[in-house]
Every structure is written in structure tokens, then in C-alpha cells.
Design a protein around this motif. Structure first.
Motif, short mmCIF file in Angstrom:
data_model
loop_
_atom_site.label_atom_id
_atom_site.label_comp_id
_atom_site.label_asym_id
_atom_site.label_seq_id
_atom_site.Cartn_x
_atom_site.Cartn_y
_atom_site.Cartn_z
N ALA A 14 46.45 30.66 39.08
CA ALA A 14 46.26 31.79 38.19
C ALA A 14 45.94 33.04 38.99
CB ALA A 14 45.13 31.50 37.20
N PHE A 15 46.30 34.18 38.41
CA PHE A 15 46.10 35.48 39.04
C PHE A 15 45.71 36.47 37.96
CE2 PHE A 15 47.70 39.58 40.60
CZ PHE A 15 47.18 39.60 41.89
N GLN A 16 44.59 37.15 38.14
CA GLN A 16 44.15 38.10 37.13
C GLN A 16 44.82 39.45 37.36
OE1 GLN A 16 39.90 38.89 36.74
NE2 GLN A 16 40.17 39.10 34.53
N MET A 17 45.50 39.96 36.31
CA MET A 17 46.24 41.21 36.42
C MET A 17 45.34 42.39 36.05
SD MET A 17 48.85 42.81 37.36
CE MET A 17 49.88 41.41 37.77
N GLU A 20 45.19 48.09 39.08
CA GLU A 20 45.34 48.24 40.53
C GLU A 20 46.32 47.22 41.10
OE1 GLU A 20 41.85 50.03 38.94
OE2 GLU A 20 42.30 47.88 38.98
N ARG A 21 46.23 45.99 40.63
CA ARG A 21 47.13 44.94 41.13
C ARG A 21 48.55 45.12 40.60
NH1 ARG A 21 43.41 39.51 40.74
NH2 ARG A 21 42.57 39.66 42.85
N ARG A 22 48.69 45.85 39.51
CA ARG A 22 50.03 46.15 38.98
C ARG A 22 50.70 47.22 39.83
NH1 ARG A 22 54.48 47.08 38.44
NH2 ARG A 22 55.63 47.55 36.56
N VAL A 23 49.94 48.25 40.23
CA VAL A 23 50.49 49.34 41.03
C VAL A 23 50.85 48.85 42.43
CG1 VAL A 23 49.97 51.59 42.07
CG2 VAL A 23 49.29 51.12 39.72
N SER A 24 49.99 48.02 43.02
CA SER A 24 50.25 47.46 44.34
C SER A 24 50.33 45.95 44.22
CB SER A 24 49.13 47.83 45.32
OG SER A 24 49.30 47.14 46.53
N GLY A 72 43.52 42.77 32.67
CA GLY A 72 42.43 41.79 32.70
C GLY A 72 42.88 40.38 32.36
N ASP A 73 44.07 40.23 31.76
CA ASP A 73 44.58 38.89 31.45
C ASP A 73 44.88 38.13 32.73
OD1 ASP A 73 44.51 39.51 28.77
OD2 ASP A 73 46.69 39.46 28.48
N TRP A 74 44.80 36.83 32.63
CA TRP A 74 45.19 35.96 33.72
C TRP A 74 46.64 35.54 33.51
CZ3 TRP A 74 42.23 34.49 37.92
CH2 TRP A 74 40.89 34.89 37.88
N ILE A 75 47.43 35.56 34.55
CA ILE A 75 48.78 35.01 34.52
C ILE A 75 48.66 33.63 35.14
CG2 ILE A 75 51.15 35.20 35.32
CD1 ILE A 75 50.71 38.24 35.45
N ILE A 76 49.05 32.63 34.36
CA ILE A 76 48.88 31.24 34.78
C ILE A 76 50.24 30.62 35.07
CG2 ILE A 76 48.14 28.94 33.99
CD1 ILE A 76 46.02 30.39 32.30
N ARG A 77 50.28 29.87 36.16
CA ARG A 77 51.46 29.05 36.49
C ARG A 77 51.04 27.62 36.20
NH1 ARG A 77 53.75 27.37 42.21
NH2 ARG A 77 55.88 26.84 41.63
N GLY A 78 51.65 27.05 35.18
CA GLY A 78 51.24 25.74 34.69
C GLY A 78 51.78 24.57 35.49
N ALA A 79 51.55 23.38 34.98
CA ALA A 79 51.89 22.13 35.65
C ALA A 79 53.39 21.99 35.91
CB ALA A 79 51.39 20.95 34.83
#
Length: 106
Positions: A14-17, A20-24, A72-79
């Protein structure tokens, strides 16, 4: 008849968006960079919500259609390597850090 079930323990990535993380995208994991390369709205893709924007919110292509990723949402890569978004409060209530061992068995 049993109507109560518990989720099996599955390790996800998971990665929280954030804005700042969207711009870079320098901190994005490889699987997010790969999802960015897929066609718009393709299941597993990650793309700007409004076509042609570069600093706006993101969306994820799923089998059910477009899913918005809010700040602030988390992007999750599931099983099964599927992508989906998760609100921060749900993420905190549902997930905890998984610690992996770097021990080598001989």
C-alpha cells in the motif's frame, strides 16, 4: 448456519497518496509506475481523474469501473495484484504493518 467470517491474513502492498506525492512520483513503488503505463480505465490502471490534468486527483481502473483516489487515501495492491483505494480511517482499522524477515535459511 455460520454467518460470521474473519478475513484471512493476507499481506498487501500500500501507498498513501498525498498532493506532494502526486506532483512528484519519485517515491512511488514500481507497481504504481507500471499501473500508470496502462491505458485509461483499464483494470489495474492508475491515471489522472480528468483527462489531460497532471496535478489533480487520480483514479484507478477496476472491473467495476473508475474508482477515485482522494488525497490521503491509500492505494492498495491486493493479493492478485489488483488495485483499489481505501480511506485512511478504514485502512488504519483494517491493516497493520507486516514485518518480513531478511534471514537466509541454509
Amino acid at each position: 448456519m455460520n454467518l460470521k467470517f474473519r478475513k484471512k491474513p493476507v499481506v498487501i502492498e500500500a501507498f498513501q497518496m498525498t498532493r506532494e506525492r502526486r506532483v512528484s512520483n519519485v517515491d512511488w513503488p514500481d507497481w504504481m509506475h507500471l499501473a500508470w503505463q496502462l491505458g485509461r480505465e483499464t483494470p489495474g490502471s492508475l491515471y489522472p481523474t480528468k483527462e489531460g490534468t497532471s496535478k489533480g486527483t487520480l483514479s484507478i481502473g477496476t472491473l467495476e469501473g473508475q474508482h477515485l483516489v482522494s488525497w490521503g487515501d491509500w492505494i492498495i495492491r491486493g493479493a492478485k495484484s489488483e488495485l483499489y483505494s481505501c480511506k485512511p480511517d478504514i485502512f488504519e482499522a483494517t491493516y497493520e504493518a507486516a514485518f518480513t524477515s531478511n534471514l537466509v535459511v541454509m
